[in-house]
Design an enzyme around this catalytic site. Structure first.
Site, PDB file in Angstrom:
ATOM      1  N   LYS A  66     -33.219  23.702 -36.960  1.00 50.55           N
ATOM      2  CA  LYS A  66     -31.932  24.415 -37.013  1.00 50.55           C
ATOM      3  C   LYS A  66     -30.776  23.538 -37.501  1.00 50.55           C
ATOM      4  O   LYS A  66     -29.862  24.040 -38.161  1.00 50.55           O
ATOM      5  CB  LYS A  66     -31.598  24.991 -35.636  1.00 50.55           C
ATOM      6  CG  LYS A  66     -32.544  26.111 -35.261  1.00 50.55           C
ATOM      7  CD  LYS A  66     -32.281  26.660 -33.892  1.00 50.55           C
ATOM      8  CE  LYS A  66     -33.367  27.675 -33.548  1.00 50.55           C
ATOM      9  NZ  LYS A  66     -33.228  28.220 -32.227  1.00 50.55           N
ATOM     10  N   ASN A  87     -29.712  29.435 -37.215  1.00 51.96           N
ATOM     11  CA  ASN A  87     -31.042  30.044 -37.042  1.00 51.96           C
ATOM     12  C   ASN A  87     -31.234  31.267 -37.930  1.00 51.96           C
ATOM     13  O   ASN A  87     -32.273  31.900 -37.900  1.00 51.96           O
ATOM     14  CB  ASN A  87     -31.289  30.417 -35.576  1.00 51.96           C
ATOM     15  CG  ASN A  87     -30.511  31.640 -35.142  1.00 51.96           C
ATOM     16  OD1 ASN A  87     -29.485  31.976 -35.746  1.00 51.96           O
ATOM     17  ND2 ASN A  87     -30.970  32.326 -34.112  1.00 51.96           N
ATOM     18  N   GLY A 128     -32.138  19.709 -22.196  1.00 51.25           N
ATOM     19  CA  GLY A 128     -32.449  19.703 -23.633  1.00 51.25           C
ATOM     20  C   GLY A 128     -31.175  19.594 -24.445  1.00 51.25           C
ATOM     21  O   GLY A 128     -30.117  20.096 -24.035  1.00 51.25           O
ATOM     22  N   ALA A 129     -31.266  18.931 -25.580  1.00 54.55           N
ATOM     23  CA  ALA A 129     -30.081  18.733 -26.422  1.00 54.55           C
ATOM     24  C   ALA A 129     -30.439  18.879 -27.898  1.00 54.55           C
ATOM     25  O   ALA A 129     -29.921  18.167 -28.745  1.00 54.55           O
ATOM     26  CB  ALA A 129     -29.470  17.357 -26.140  1.00 54.55           C
ATOM     27  N   ALA A 132     -31.396  24.456 -30.046  1.00 57.72           N
ATOM     28  CA  ALA A 132     -31.124  25.608 -29.184  1.00 57.72           C
ATOM     29  C   ALA A 132     -29.924  25.323 -28.285  1.00 57.72           C
ATOM     30  O   ALA A 132     -29.032  26.169 -28.126  1.00 57.72           O
ATOM     31  CB  ALA A 132     -32.354  25.940 -28.342  1.00 57.72           C
ATOM     32  N   ARG A 153     -34.180  14.256 -22.438  1.00 57.03           N
ATOM     33  CA  ARG A 153     -35.106  13.111 -22.446  1.00 57.03           C
ATOM     34  C   ARG A 153     -34.452  11.909 -23.135  1.00 57.03           C
ATOM     35  O   ARG A 153     -34.458  10.810 -22.619  1.00 57.03           O
ATOM     36  CB  ARG A 153     -36.393  13.518 -23.184  1.00 57.03           C
ATOM     37  CG  ARG A 153     -37.374  12.408 -23.355  1.00 57.03           C
ATOM     38  CD  ARG A 153     -38.638  12.912 -23.988  1.00 57.03           C
ATOM     39  NE  ARG A 153     -38.424  13.440 -25.346  1.00 57.03           N
ATOM     40  CZ  ARG A 153     -39.372  13.930 -26.117  1.00 57.03           C
ATOM     41  NH1 ARG A 153     -40.601  13.990 -25.660  1.00 57.03           N
ATOM     42  NH2 ARG A 153     -39.108  14.374 -27.324  1.00 57.03           N
ATOM     43  N   TYR A 217     -40.799  31.262 -24.352  1.00 53.29           N
ATOM     44  CA  TYR A 217     -41.367  32.466 -23.739  1.00 53.29           C
ATOM     45  C   TYR A 217     -42.891  32.367 -23.719  1.00 53.29           C
ATOM     46  O   TYR A 217     -43.484  31.536 -24.392  1.00 53.29           O
ATOM     47  CB  TYR A 217     -40.900  33.727 -24.476  1.00 53.29           C
ATOM     48  CG  TYR A 217     -41.117  33.696 -25.963  1.00 53.29           C
ATOM     49  CD1 TYR A 217     -40.157  33.130 -26.806  1.00 53.29           C
ATOM     50  CD2 TYR A 217     -42.276  34.208 -26.533  1.00 53.29           C
ATOM     51  CE1 TYR A 217     -40.359  33.088 -28.174  1.00 53.29           C
ATOM     52  CE2 TYR A 217     -42.470  34.176 -27.907  1.00 53.29           C
ATOM     53  CZ  TYR A 217     -41.515  33.610 -28.717  1.00 53.29           C
ATOM     54  OH  TYR A 217     -41.716  33.560 -30.071  1.00 53.29           O
ATOM     55  N   GLY A 239     -37.832  33.299 -22.077  1.00 58.42           N
ATOM     56  CA  GLY A 239     -36.888  33.500 -23.178  1.00 58.42           C
ATOM     57  C   GLY A 239     -37.127  34.747 -24.015  1.00 58.42           C
ATOM     58  O   GLY A 239     -36.495  34.907 -25.066  1.00 58.42           O
TER      59      GLY A 239
HETATM   60  P1  NDP Z   1     -35.508  21.030 -30.942  1.00 55.89           P
HETATM   61  O1  NDP Z   1     -36.761  20.466 -31.488  1.00 55.89           O
HETATM   62  O2  NDP Z   1     -34.290  21.045 -31.762  1.00 55.89           O
HETATM   63  O3  NDP Z   1     -35.142  20.247 -29.576  1.00 55.89           O
HETATM   64  C1  NDP Z   1     -36.157  20.010 -28.638  1.00 55.89           C
HETATM   65  C2  NDP Z   1     -35.557  19.541 -27.337  1.00 55.89           C
HETATM   66  O4  NDP Z   1     -36.597  19.454 -26.366  1.00 55.89           O
HETATM   67  C3  NDP Z   1     -34.923  18.156 -27.420  1.00 55.89           C
HETATM   68  O5  NDP Z   1     -33.854  18.090 -26.527  1.00 55.89           O
HETATM   69  C4  NDP Z   1     -36.080  17.249 -26.975  1.00 55.89           C
HETATM   70  O6  NDP Z   1     -35.659  16.034 -26.410  1.00 55.89           O
HETATM   71  C5  NDP Z   1     -36.688  18.104 -25.880  1.00 55.89           C
HETATM   72  N1  NDP Z   1     -38.098  17.791 -25.648  1.00 55.89           N
HETATM   73  C6  NDP Z   1     -39.144  17.983 -26.492  1.00 55.89           C
HETATM   74  N2  NDP Z   1     -40.294  17.581 -25.909  1.00 55.89           N
HETATM   75  C7  NDP Z   1     -39.983  17.128 -24.682  1.00 55.89           C
HETATM   76  C8  NDP Z   1     -40.747  16.584 -23.604  1.00 55.89           C
HETATM   77  N3  NDP Z   1     -42.067  16.422 -23.678  1.00 55.89           N
HETATM   78  N4  NDP Z   1     -40.081  16.238 -22.477  1.00 55.89           N
HETATM   79  C9  NDP Z   1     -38.729  16.399 -22.377  1.00 55.89           C
HETATM   80  N5  NDP Z   1     -37.966  16.898 -23.364  1.00 55.89           N
HETATM   81  C10 NDP Z   1     -38.575  17.262 -24.511  1.00 55.89           C
HETATM   82  O7  NDP Z   1     -35.894  22.508 -30.453  1.00 55.89           O
HETATM   83  P2  NDP Z   1     -34.901  23.732 -30.176  1.00 55.89           P
HETATM   84  O8  NDP Z   1     -33.718  23.202 -29.468  1.00 55.89           O
HETATM   85  O9  NDP Z   1     -34.699  24.514 -31.407  1.00 55.89           O
HETATM   86  O10 NDP Z   1     -35.764  24.660 -29.190  1.00 55.89           O
HETATM   87  C11 NDP Z   1     -35.967  24.296 -27.829  1.00 55.89           C
HETATM   88  C12 NDP Z   1     -36.740  25.395 -27.097  1.00 55.89           C
HETATM   89  O11 NDP Z   1     -35.990  26.597 -27.028  1.00 55.89           O
HETATM   90  C13 NDP Z   1     -38.060  25.768 -27.779  1.00 55.89           C
HETATM   91  O12 NDP Z   1     -39.040  25.990 -26.774  1.00 55.89           O
HETATM   92  C14 NDP Z   1     -37.743  27.068 -28.482  1.00 55.89           C
HETATM   93  O13 NDP Z   1     -38.885  27.888 -28.653  1.00 55.89           O
HETATM   94  C15 NDP Z   1     -36.763  27.687 -27.503  1.00 55.89           C
HETATM   95  N6  NDP Z   1     -35.862  28.655 -28.139  1.00 55.89           N
HETATM   96  C16 NDP Z   1     -35.926  29.972 -27.795  1.00 55.89           C
HETATM   97  C17 NDP Z   1     -35.070  30.882 -28.334  1.00 55.89           C
HETATM   98  C18 NDP Z   1     -35.142  32.303 -27.910  1.00 55.89           C
HETATM   99  O14 NDP Z   1     -34.551  33.149 -28.593  1.00 55.89           O
HETATM  100  N7  NDP Z   1     -35.773  32.626 -26.816  1.00 55.89           N
HETATM  101  C19 NDP Z   1     -34.076  30.513 -29.331  1.00 55.89           C
HETATM  102  C20 NDP Z   1     -34.050  29.099 -29.595  1.00 55.89           C
HETATM  103  C21 NDP Z   1     -34.941  28.226 -29.049  1.00 55.89           C
HETATM  104  P3  NDP Z   1     -35.416  14.717 -27.324  1.00 55.89           P
HETATM  105  O15 NDP Z   1     -33.992  14.814 -27.809  1.00 55.89           O
HETATM  106  O16 NDP Z   1     -35.645  13.599 -26.392  1.00 55.89           O
HETATM  107  O17 NDP Z   1     -36.417  14.761 -28.451  1.00 55.89           O
END
Ligand code: NDP
Length: 267
Positions: A66, A87, A128-129, A132, A153, A217, A239
């Site tokens: 995104k 998105n 999370g950062a 989304a 993380r 979800y 979600g």
């Molecule tokens: P990104 O890849 O941009 O960000 C992923 C985030 O998850 C980062 O903060 C990352 O931390 C963290 N993360 C990944 N793996 C781990 C782990 N093993 N332990 C701890 N933290 C972890 O993804 P998005 O932000 O786009 O999406 C995040 C979630 O939200 C997804 O599951 C997505 O499917 C869901 N989503 C759902 C939507 C809906 O409409 N229902 C809309 C948008 C997203 P780090 O910075 O350390 O890498």
């Protein structure tokens, strides 16, 4: 000829966006083809260009692309500009790409209308950062909440987002290694840890008495929902509702008509 759209991301096989958009299109008798396309980070600009050349009219963008999608857009809607993440991409006749972010409006509508939650003066914990989190923070801050605590993380990214959004309201990056985040009314899991089956690495007591929602979800939400239930959450949600509502906002941008989401929310 059917209007051509798609969702791009990695992983993408699990995405239910095609089904949702086809069902919305059926409400208005719009002929629609909606594909899933696996795109690796770094190759989004070329894949988007190729899809537009093949006749695509727009695409949804999901994990982890995104921020790249916002960067490649020629213009951005307010939400996408504030978030630095898009998105929903729409292709103009002149080859220009416009980026919007419907995650924030979609989540707000789901929380308020579908779940009936009061957000005014709420304390919110966001885990999370990534893209989304970026999308939902500006929308939540526009809903008269009290404050947001952000944990991630990689703490550096939480600190960056807290700095970025500080002008919009009270937000701070927590440091769970050093101190337990403060209690919250609403806990939002915006991390993708659940895709690998991992629950939050935070004390379960943080869920006690709180409404807890995972943005993921299905199976990907199970680890967080179980963490929240065992911690004594007031309610737990995955979600799906947000996915349907953010898709409805994207659909409205592309087709100028807002679909009825109720049948998809309560199948
Ligand atoms: P990104 O890849 O941009 O960000 C992923 C985030 O998850 C980062 O903060 C990352 O931390 C963290 N993360 C990944 N793996 C781990 C782990 N093993 N332990 C701890 N933290 C972890 O993804 P998005 O932000 O786009 O999406 C995040 C979630 O939200 C997804 O599951 C997505 O499917 C869901 N989503 C759902 C939507 C809906 O409409 N229902 C809309 C948008 C997203 P780090 O910075 O350390 O890498």
């Amino acid at each position: 000829m059917a209007a051509l759209y798609c969702v791009m991301g990695d992983p993408i096989e699990h995405s239910r966006s095609p089904e949702i958009h086809r069902r919305f299109a059926a409400q208005f008798s719009i002929a629609l083809e909606y594909r899933r396309i696996n795109v690796q980070p770094g190759s989004l600009p070329s894949m988007v260009r190729r899809f537009a050349e093949d006749g695509g009219l727009g695409c949804n963008i999901t994990v982890p692309l995104k921020e790249e999608a916002a960067a490649l857009s020629d213009s951005l809607g307010d939400g996408a500009r504030q978030a630095g993440a898009a998105n929903t991409l729409s292709f103009g006749d002149n080859g220009r790409i416009h980026g919007d972010n419907t995650d924030g409006p979609g989540l707000l509508r789901h929380l308020r209308v579908n779940l009936g939650l009061e957000l005014e003066n709420a304390s919110i914990l966001i885990i999370g950062a990534g893209g989304a989190a970026r999308g939902i923070i500006p929308a939540l801050m526009g809903a008269n909440i009290a404050k947001i605590t952000l944990v991630n993380r990689t703490r550096k990214r939480a600190l960056e987002l807290a700095r970025r959004f500080a002008p919009l309201g009270a937000i701070r990056a927590g440091n769970p290694e050093a101190e337990t985040p403060p209690p919250a009314d609403l806990v939002i899991n915006a991390s993708s840890a659940g895709l690998a089956g991992h629950p939050p690495r935070l004390p379960r007591s943080l869920a006690a008495g709180a409404h807890c929602i995972d943005l993921a979800y299905g199976k990907a939400a199970e680890a967080f929902m179980s963490w929240a239930r065992r911690g004594g959450a007031r309610s737990t949600h995955d979600g799906w509702g947000m996915l349907v509502e953010q898709a409805a906002e994207s659909f409205a941008i592309w087709h100028d008509r807002h679909p009825d989401t109720r049948k998809l929310l309560n199948p």
